[in-house]
Design an enzyme around this catalytic site. Sequence first.
Site, PDB file in Angstrom:
ATOM      1  N   LYS A 277      78.602  65.049  80.096  1.00 60.73           N
ATOM      2  CA  LYS A 277      77.444  64.691  80.924  1.00 60.73           C
ATOM      3  C   LYS A 277      77.799  63.683  82.022  1.00 60.73           C
ATOM      4  O   LYS A 277      76.956  63.345  82.858  1.00 60.73           O
ATOM      5  CB  LYS A 277      76.305  64.145  80.056  1.00 60.73           C
ATOM      6  CG  LYS A 277      75.798  65.121  78.990  1.00 60.73           C
ATOM      7  CD  LYS A 277      75.061  66.320  79.582  1.00 60.73           C
ATOM      8  CE  LYS A 277      74.590  67.278  78.493  1.00 60.73           C
ATOM      9  NZ  LYS A 277      73.981  68.495  79.022  1.00 60.73           N
ATOM     10  N   ARG A 310      76.198  64.346  67.879  1.00 66.14           N
ATOM     11  CA  ARG A 310      77.501  64.636  67.253  1.00 66.14           C
ATOM     12  C   ARG A 310      78.278  63.354  66.932  1.00 66.14           C
ATOM     13  O   ARG A 310      79.459  63.211  67.283  1.00 66.14           O
ATOM     14  CB  ARG A 310      78.320  65.545  68.167  1.00 66.14           C
ATOM     15  CG  ARG A 310      77.552  66.800  68.504  1.00 66.14           C
ATOM     16  CD  ARG A 310      78.191  67.670  69.531  1.00 66.14           C
ATOM     17  NE  ARG A 310      77.212  68.640  70.003  1.00 66.14           N
ATOM     18  CZ  ARG A 310      77.357  69.404  71.076  1.00 66.14           C
ATOM     19  NH1 ARG A 310      78.455  69.346  71.787  1.00 66.14           N
ATOM     20  NH2 ARG A 310      76.412  70.255  71.436  1.00 66.14           N
ATOM     21  N   ASP A 495      90.138 118.796  84.966  1.00 64.85           N
ATOM     22  CA  ASP A 495      91.197 117.776  84.924  1.00 64.85           C
ATOM     23  C   ASP A 495      92.360 118.384  84.126  1.00 64.85           C
ATOM     24  O   ASP A 495      92.184 119.387  83.421  1.00 64.85           O
ATOM     25  CB  ASP A 495      90.625 116.524  84.229  1.00 64.85           C
ATOM     26  CG  ASP A 495      91.694 115.529  83.872  1.00 64.85           C
ATOM     27  OD1 ASP A 495      92.499 115.194  84.752  1.00 64.85           O
ATOM     28  OD2 ASP A 495      91.721 115.096  82.699  1.00 64.85           O
TER      29      ASP A 495
HETATM   30  C1  GDG Z   1      72.693  73.132  76.459  1.00 63.04           C
HETATM   31  C2  GDG Z   1      73.675  73.266  77.635  1.00 63.04           C
HETATM   32  C3  GDG Z   1      71.809  74.184  79.001  1.00 63.04           C
HETATM   33  C4  GDG Z   1      67.124  65.041  75.764  1.00 63.04           C
HETATM   34  N1  GDG Z   1      66.847  63.816  75.364  1.00 63.04           N
HETATM   35  C5  GDG Z   1      65.560  63.793  74.950  1.00 63.04           C
HETATM   36  C6  GDG Z   1      65.044  65.050  75.129  1.00 63.04           C
HETATM   37  N2  GDG Z   1      66.025  65.809  75.614  1.00 63.04           N
HETATM   38  C7  GDG Z   1      65.898  67.220  75.934  1.00 63.04           C
HETATM   39  C8  GDG Z   1      65.700  67.391  77.413  1.00 63.04           C
HETATM   40  C9  GDG Z   1      66.178  68.817  77.612  1.00 63.04           C
HETATM   41  C10 GDG Z   1      67.255  68.965  76.542  1.00 63.04           C
HETATM   42  O1  GDG Z   1      67.064  67.925  75.597  1.00 63.04           O
HETATM   43  C11 GDG Z   1      68.649  68.808  77.124  1.00 63.04           C
HETATM   44  O2  GDG Z   1      68.982  69.984  77.761  1.00 63.04           O
HETATM   45  P1  GDG Z   1      70.179  70.098  78.782  1.00 63.04           P
HETATM   46  O3  GDG Z   1      70.105  71.415  79.415  1.00 63.04           O
HETATM   47  O4  GDG Z   1      70.063  69.011  79.782  1.00 63.04           O
HETATM   48  O5  GDG Z   1      71.526  69.870  77.951  1.00 63.04           O
HETATM   49  P2  GDG Z   1      72.162  70.387  76.533  1.00 63.04           P
HETATM   50  O6  GDG Z   1      71.502  69.738  75.386  1.00 63.04           O
HETATM   51  O7  GDG Z   1      73.599  70.090  76.649  1.00 63.04           O
HETATM   52  O8  GDG Z   1      71.891  71.944  76.465  1.00 63.04           O
HETATM   53  C12 GDG Z   1      72.917  73.141  78.927  1.00 63.04           C
HETATM   54  C13 GDG Z   1      70.955  74.147  77.753  1.00 63.04           C
HETATM   55  O9  GDG Z   1      71.764  74.237  76.577  1.00 63.04           O
HETATM   56  C14 GDG Z   1      69.941  75.294  77.739  1.00 63.04           C
HETATM   57  O10 GDG Z   1      70.554  76.531  77.889  1.00 63.04           O
HETATM   58  O11 GDG Z   1      70.999  73.885  80.115  1.00 63.04           O
HETATM   59  O12 GDG Z   1      73.790  73.318  80.016  1.00 63.04           O
HETATM   60  O13 GDG Z   1      74.687  72.283  77.556  1.00 63.04           O
HETATM   61  O14 GDG Z   1      65.163  69.720  77.329  1.00 63.04           O
HETATM   62  O15 GDG Z   1      64.362  67.168  77.695  1.00 63.04           O
HETATM   63  N3  GDG Z   1      63.766  65.353  74.841  1.00 63.04           N
HETATM   64  C15 GDG Z   1      62.984  64.368  74.333  1.00 63.04           C
HETATM   65  N4  GDG Z   1      63.448  63.134  74.117  1.00 63.04           N
HETATM   66  C16 GDG Z   1      64.723  62.792  74.409  1.00 63.04           C
HETATM   67  O16 GDG Z   1      65.115  61.675  74.181  1.00 63.04           O
HETATM   68  N5  GDG Z   1      61.700  64.630  74.060  1.00 63.04           N
END
Ligand code: GDG
Length: 723
Positions: A277, A310, A495
């Site tokens: 990230k 993790r 063929d």
């Molecule tokens: C993988 C891929 C791809 C995070 N902290 C809090 C919270 N979150 C939620 C966010 C968002 C989700 O977690 C994070 O999603 P990201 O897409 O940014 O990242 P990854 O977790 O690495 O997801 C990524 C995704 O899969 C979907 O295909 O986009 O590239 O790595 O929804 O809001 N939500 C709450 N509190 C938190 O503290 N409520």
Amino acid sequence: MKIINISYRLPVSFRRIEGNIDVRSSAGGLVSAVLSLKNESNELHWVGVADFLKADYHEGKTRFSSNFALHPVFLDKNVNYGFYNGFSNTVLWPLFHYFPAFVEFKPSHFTAYMQANTILAEEACKIIGPGDIIWIHDYQLMPLAEMIRKIKPDARIGFFLHIPFPAYELIRLLPKYCRDTLVKGMLSADLIGFHTYEYAQHFLTTAQMIAGLQHKQFELLYNNRPVRVGVFPISVDFDKFTNALLDPLIEQERAKLKSVYQDKSIIFSVDRLDYTKGISFRLRGFARFINDYPEWREKIVFILVAVPSREVIRKYIERKQMIEMLISEINGKFGTTQWTPVVYHYGSLNFQELTGLYTGCDIALISPLRDGMNLVSKEFVASRSDEDGVLLLSDMTGAAKELTDALLFNPLDEEEISVKIKMALSMTLDERRLRMTNMRNQVRKHDVLRWGNNFIRELEEVCARKIYPDRMHDETKGMIRRKYLKAHKRLILLDYDGTLAAFQPVPHMARPGQDVLDVLSLLALDPGNEVVLISGRDRQTLEEWFGHLPVMLIAEHGCFVRQKSWHSTIVDPLIWKDGVHRIMQIFADNCSGAFVEEKNFSLCWHYRNSDPYSGFSQSRELISLLHDYLTGANTHIIDGNKVIEVKPAQINKGTAVLHAFNVRDFDFCLAVGDDMTDEFLFEVMQHYDAITVKVGEAGSIARYRIERIESVIAFLSQLPDKL
Ligand code: GDG
């Protein structure tokens, strides 16, 4: 019909809190997408690994009510560790995010990965019935489609990868047995989805490198099944986030924020604490900003939320320490007794706190070094129904391809981050509005509900496509003969290798037998017939073997035609040929048993006599080199059966027939062939209602199938027989 979603995580958890079971549903975008697929004619099911105790689940499950049935799989602790923390997150996650140095490969972890997938496959197969749709998610479950397909061969299976699919060079680092299992596992799905074209292209290259598959418009044929590769950028539940601005609870959150940081601009970031990230990079960029623009000191605050993730993996523990050290250095160096530049929270936020920050900040600063998509950026945009706020986004995210009105930056470039923060702070309201409105339109139009529906619709479509030619039964043969006898002018396109003669160790050994010459004469001597031998072979060979027969010969996949005499259909000066010959010769010299065959308009590199492992891997390198070398050369590279061939692009067996004939003049057309190059012929001939016949077991767009060469000869000899 059931739609069965399978992911590592389940969207529900059951926890014992002070003696009672607390049932908690997660409300991520994937859940909304899956729920939106519900209609009267389907049932939704969700299979995944339980991160709760069996006893707690049994006690609490009656209190779980949702539109889907839950199927938790309870894994042994050690298996789950090797599967999830081991192979998934210390091999696949770092490798697929271009951190090869972070990979720690242990064969026992791969064993656990396979064991866990096997258990999930068995569980899923208990509920899979005819016509059901199975949707598998992400890198933890790459071999699952193949395992399910073994038990349920006709299942309709989609696989979606949520993280990047990297360049083949990275995949190559995995031991052969791992990479083969993973890629062939994915290929067992009917539809394979990625966030971006870049990832899809990397996958297609890998499929060619590992399984020798060549795609046609993103469609592959694997184990006689069509496999489609598609691009489906995931998104967020737009309405849920956009409604947050006016929610009184969220308004309260914003008010708290404003009262604490009343005179300050707020930069906000939130992500799982993960080395991909780029959290330390954004901190360095921020430090550079307060260093370079001292007038902003005490007027700005960076609220950085890192969500625990993790925490048992070494690289995550190290990264946490590194980030925390960096934050204290920045705060120590630039902070005062009145001002803390970075406000750090290690923990998660509830929805109100999260959207309070999305809607209350001035800038969202998101800086992954790699991210499959990145939902935080889209959630920020969806939340800003006030059409204000600036998004600063790393150009290494999938989201950057869609959110082009963000201020994009390279996360390694501290100076660029600093300058872009300054730009964001100085941006006029009009410009902020314009950029935010454009991004909101994009996210609104392509939200997560549409994502889920598009994926399932395309999966149903690819499964409905028929690629299995019908076996040619006696009745069909009778019908074809009737048509043949009724017709006055017949076009018969055949063929040679693999259709009328079996493959031999050296091409020249596949001379036609008397039975082949007899059947060709029989058909060609009928004045109503135009018999055409259409082959990849050179004209000398065809002339030598068939020159005495009254048949038309088409050589080198259509580059030469013998009507009365031989003429070429090619105007290409073939300036590429010498260079390709040199390259192929080097590869032949370095690969025992391989040799180069030169035809007039094409060059072939044969490896049928080489060691299968090194022959195949050399052929992959050769293809990849030729692709680059021949950029702009108007050539077609054919990845054939133990042969790589380069020929002019504009000619194939289909176009050659169109050059030679007005097909509409014929009232009976038959085309018979066995390999990929014959598919061009079938494609063209189907427009003319021809009878197309595939020889062998492979999938094809042909109408009928004959299994063996001997049956082709028998079928052709019987064509003129009276019924
Ligand atoms: C993988 C891929 C791809 C995070 N902290 C809090 C919270 N979150 C939620 C966010 C968002 C989700 O977690 C994070 O999603 P990201 O897409 O940014 O990242 P990854 O977790 O690495 O997801 C990524 C995704 O899969 C979907 O295909 O986009 O590239 O790595 O929804 O809001 N939500 C709450 N509190 C938190 O503290 N409520």
